[in-house]
Design a protein around this motif. Structure first.
Motif, PDB file in Angstrom:
ATOM      1  N   SER A  57       0.561  -1.198  -0.074  1.00 11.85           N
ATOM      2  CA  SER A  57       0.021   0.034  -0.147  1.00 11.85           C
ATOM      3  C   SER A  57       0.815   1.231   0.049  1.00 11.85           C
ATOM      4  O   SER A  57       0.294   2.183   0.195  1.00 11.85           O
ATOM      5  N   GLU A  58       2.186   1.042  -0.208  1.00 15.30           N
ATOM      6  CA  GLU A  58       3.036   2.407  -0.174  1.00 15.30           C
ATOM      7  C   GLU A  58       2.740   3.443  -1.355  1.00 15.30           C
ATOM      8  O   GLU A  58       1.808   2.801  -2.277  1.00 15.30           O
ATOM      9  N   ILE A  59       3.213   4.558  -1.273  1.00 15.97           N
ATOM     10  CA  ILE A  59       3.031   5.433  -2.409  1.00 15.97           C
ATOM     11  C   ILE A  59       3.496   4.992  -3.724  1.00 15.97           C
ATOM     12  O   ILE A  59       4.921   4.674  -3.738  1.00 15.97           O
ATOM     13  N   ILE A  60       2.809   4.985  -4.763  1.00 12.37           N
ATOM     14  CA  ILE A  60       3.304   4.234  -5.906  1.00 12.37           C
ATOM     15  C   ILE A  60       3.872   5.567  -6.905  1.00 12.37           C
ATOM     16  O   ILE A  60       2.907   6.358  -7.156  1.00 12.37           O
ATOM     17  N   PRO A  61       4.841   5.443  -7.624  1.00 15.92           N
ATOM     18  CA  PRO A  61       5.184   6.509  -8.617  1.00 15.92           C
ATOM     19  C   PRO A  61       4.384   6.448  -9.743  1.00 15.92           C
ATOM     20  O   PRO A  61       3.878   5.288 -10.214  1.00 15.92           O
ATOM     21  N   ASP A  62       3.919   7.467 -10.512  1.00 14.73           N
ATOM     22  CA  ASP A  62       3.103   7.379 -11.624  1.00 14.73           C
ATOM     23  C   ASP A  62       3.994   6.758 -12.846  1.00 14.73           C
ATOM     24  O   ASP A  62       5.406   6.493 -12.641  1.00 14.73           O
ATOM     25  N   LYS A  63       3.330   6.579 -13.991  1.00 14.35           N
ATOM     26  CA  LYS A  63       3.961   5.551 -15.024  1.00 14.35           C
ATOM     27  C   LYS A  63       5.140   6.617 -15.590  1.00 14.35           C
ATOM     28  O   LYS A  63       6.111   6.089 -15.966  1.00 14.35           O
ATOM     29  N   THR A  64       5.264   7.854 -15.460  1.00 12.98           N
ATOM     30  CA  THR A  64       6.258   8.651 -16.106  1.00 12.98           C
ATOM     31  C   THR A  64       7.383   8.648 -15.250  1.00 12.98           C
ATOM     32  O   THR A  64       8.644   8.295 -15.754  1.00 12.98           O
ATOM     33  N   GLN A  65       7.312   8.503 -13.835  1.00 12.37           N
ATOM     34  CA  GLN A  65       8.408   8.110 -13.247  1.00 12.37           C
ATOM     35  C   GLN A  65       8.973   6.787 -13.196  1.00 12.37           C
ATOM     36  O   GLN A  65      10.256   6.505 -13.201  1.00 12.37           O
ATOM     37  N   ALA A  66       8.228   5.833 -13.339  1.00 10.29           N
ATOM     38  CA  ALA A  66       8.772   4.596 -13.356  1.00 10.29           C
ATOM     39  C   ALA A  66       9.516   4.415 -14.766  1.00 10.29           C
ATOM     40  O   ALA A  66      10.496   3.678 -14.979  1.00 10.29           O
ATOM     41  N   ARG A  67       8.906   4.983 -15.891  1.00 12.26           N
ATOM     42  CA  ARG A  67       9.621   4.903 -17.403  1.00 12.26           C
ATOM     43  C   ARG A  67      11.030   5.860 -17.263  1.00 12.26           C
ATOM     44  O   ARG A  67      11.889   5.282 -17.779  1.00 12.26           O
ATOM     45  N   ASP A  68      11.048   6.954 -16.437  1.00 11.88           N
ATOM     46  CA  ASP A  68      12.432   7.407 -16.313  1.00 11.88           C
ATOM     47  C   ASP A  68      13.323   6.761 -15.432  1.00 11.88           C
ATOM     48  O   ASP A  68      14.498   6.433 -15.872  1.00 11.88           O
ATOM     49  N   ARG A  69      12.902   6.003 -14.395  1.00  9.19           N
ATOM     50  CA  ARG A  69      13.828   5.182 -13.709  1.00  9.19           C
ATOM     51  C   ARG A  69      14.332   3.925 -14.531  1.00  9.19           C
ATOM     52  O   ARG A  69      15.638   3.652 -14.503  1.00  9.19           O
ATOM     53  N   ILE A  70      13.496   3.596 -15.261  1.00 11.55           N
ATOM     54  CA  ILE A  70      14.121   2.155 -15.883  1.00 11.55           C
ATOM     55  C   ILE A  70      14.937   2.582 -17.236  1.00 11.55           C
ATOM     56  O   ILE A  70      15.698   2.025 -17.673  1.00 11.55           O
ATOM     57  N   LEU A  71      14.707   3.838 -17.731  1.00 10.44           N
ATOM     58  CA  LEU A  71      15.555   4.241 -18.918  1.00 10.44           C
ATOM     59  C   LEU A  71      16.847   4.640 -18.189  1.00 10.44           C
ATOM     60  O   LEU A  71      17.850   4.437 -18.948  1.00 10.44           O
ATOM     61  N   GLU A  72      17.034   5.150 -16.941  1.00 11.65           N
ATOM     62  CA  GLU A  72      18.265   5.340 -16.278  1.00 11.65           C
ATOM     63  C   GLU A  72      19.084   4.270 -16.104  1.00 11.65           C
ATOM     64  O   GLU A  72      20.172   4.116 -16.176  1.00 11.65           O
ATOM     65  N   ILE A  73      18.406   3.404 -15.572  1.00 12.30           N
ATOM     66  CA  ILE A  73      18.927   1.758 -15.279  1.00 12.30           C
ATOM     67  C   ILE A  73      19.529   1.304 -16.700  1.00 12.30           C
ATOM     68  O   ILE A  73      20.470   0.804 -16.886  1.00 12.30           O
ATOM     69  N   GLY A  74      18.953   1.410 -17.855  1.00 10.48           N
ATOM     70  CA  GLY A  74      19.078   1.109 -19.107  1.00 10.48           C
ATOM     71  C   GLY A  74      20.379   1.818 -19.711  1.00 10.48           C
ATOM     72  O   GLY A  74      21.103   1.172 -20.071  1.00 10.48           O
ATOM     73  N   ALA A  75      20.384   3.141 -19.377  1.00 15.10           N
ATOM     74  CA  ALA A  75      21.603   3.889 -19.752  1.00 15.10           C
ATOM     75  C   ALA A  75      22.859   3.330 -18.907  1.00 15.10           C
ATOM     76  O   ALA A  75      24.025   3.232 -19.798  1.00 15.10           O
ATOM     77  N   THR A  76      22.716   3.147 -17.951  1.00 17.84           N
ATOM     78  CA  THR A  76      23.740   2.679 -16.893  1.00 17.84           C
ATOM     79  C   THR A  76      24.369   1.487 -17.490  1.00 17.84           C
ATOM     80  O   THR A  76      25.408   1.129 -17.517  1.00 17.84           O
ATOM     81  N   ILE A  77      23.396   0.508 -17.830  1.00 17.61           N
ATOM     82  CA  ILE A  77      23.897  -0.963 -18.360  1.00 17.61           C
ATOM     83  C   ILE A  77      24.532  -0.641 -19.886  1.00 17.61           C
ATOM     84  O   ILE A  77      25.606  -1.131 -19.841  1.00 17.61           O
ATOM     85  N   VAL A  78      23.888   0.271 -20.572  1.00 15.42           N
ATOM     86  CA  VAL A  78      24.688   0.599 -21.867  1.00 15.42           C
ATOM     87  C   VAL A  78      26.349   1.107 -21.674  1.00 15.42           C
ATOM     88  O   VAL A  78      27.345   0.645 -22.166  1.00 15.42           O
ATOM     89  N   SER A  79      26.193   1.923 -20.683  1.00 17.49           N
ATOM     90  CA  SER A  79      27.651   2.586 -20.369  1.00 17.49           C
ATOM     91  C   SER A  79      28.480   1.760 -19.680  1.00 17.49           C
ATOM     92  O   SER A  79      29.682   1.293 -20.237  1.00 17.49           O
ATOM     93  N   ASN A  80      27.946   0.705 -19.144  1.00 14.45           N
ATOM     94  CA  ASN A  80      28.954  -0.396 -18.449  1.00 14.45           C
ATOM     95  C   ASN A  80      29.443  -1.164 -19.539  1.00 14.45           C
ATOM     96  O   ASN A  80      30.453  -1.897 -19.455  1.00 14.45           O
ATOM     97  N   LEU A  81      28.364  -1.726 -20.523  1.00 17.77           N
ATOM     98  CA  LEU A  81      28.875  -2.635 -21.473  1.00 17.77           C
ATOM     99  C   LEU A  81      30.061  -2.169 -22.412  1.00 17.77           C
ATOM    100  O   LEU A  81      30.718  -2.879 -22.760  1.00 17.77           O
ATOM    101  N   LYS A  82      29.652  -0.862 -22.564  1.00 14.48           N
ATOM    102  CA  LYS A  82      30.661  -0.072 -23.636  1.00 14.48           C
ATOM    103  C   LYS A  82      32.029   0.119 -22.963  1.00 14.48           C
ATOM    104  O   LYS A  82      32.975  -0.157 -23.449  1.00 14.48           O
ATOM    105  N   ALA A  83      32.074   0.414 -21.766  1.00 17.99           N
ATOM    106  CA  ALA A  83      33.305   0.241 -20.862  1.00 17.99           C
ATOM    107  C   ALA A  83      33.992  -0.958 -20.932  1.00 17.99           C
ATOM    108  O   ALA A  83      35.144  -1.013 -21.138  1.00 17.99           O
ATOM    109  N   ALA A  84      33.232  -1.973 -20.458  1.00 20.13           N
ATOM    110  CA  ALA A  84      33.649  -3.411 -20.855  1.00 20.13           C
ATOM    111  C   ALA A  84      34.417  -3.915 -22.000  1.00 20.13           C
ATOM    112  O   ALA A  84      35.394  -4.486 -21.956  1.00 20.13           O
ATOM    113  N   ALA A  85      33.812  -3.161 -23.185  1.00 19.16           N
ATOM    114  CA  ALA A  85      34.122  -3.676 -24.507  1.00 19.16           C
ATOM    115  C   ALA A  85      35.368  -2.952 -24.825  1.00 19.16           C
ATOM    116  O   ALA A  85      36.171  -3.404 -25.607  1.00 19.16           O
ATOM    117  N   GLY A  86      35.981  -1.885 -24.033  1.00 15.30           N
ATOM    118  CA  GLY A  86      36.867  -1.347 -24.267  1.00 15.30           C
ATOM    119  C   GLY A  86      37.047  -0.248 -25.327  1.00 15.30           C
ATOM    120  O   GLY A  86      37.666   0.261 -25.955  1.00 15.30           O
TER     121      GLY A  86
END
Length: 86
Positions: A57-86
């Motif tokens: 029953s906690e306060i739930i973020p709206d759809k826009t907040q959830a979308r922004d968070r998942i896109l931030e996670i995706g950007a972090t993954i992309v950055s890490n994969l590029k760094a690992a590839a050298g």
């Protein structure tokens, strides 16, 4: 506003920081925002990120907040994969 309406179950192409034109990212969220899924390809890798809200029953973020968070996670993954590839 039309793109947000499409997030209710349909996959929508989205921009994720660090992904170039030869790669893709798509996002879909359930109508109640209980779950959002981001699929992306980068550096020859396919990645799927899933955010699922606990059934509380906690306060739930709206759809826009959830979308922004998942896109931030995706950007972090992309950055890490590029760094690992050298």
């Amino acid at each position: 506003m039309a793109a947000q309406n499409k997030l209710s179950g349909e996959a929508v192409d989205v921009a994720v920081a660090g992904i170039d034109d030869s790669n893709v990212a798509s996002l879909r969220c359930q109508k109640d925002n209980r779950e959002c899924i981001l699929d992306l390809t980068t550096q020859g890798n396919w990645v799927q990120v899933i955010i699922e809200r606990p059934n509380t029953s906690e306060i739930i973020p709206d759809k826009t907040q959830a979308r922004d968070r998942i896109l931030e996670i995706g950007a972090t993954i992309v950055s890490n994969l590029k760094a690992a590839a050298g």
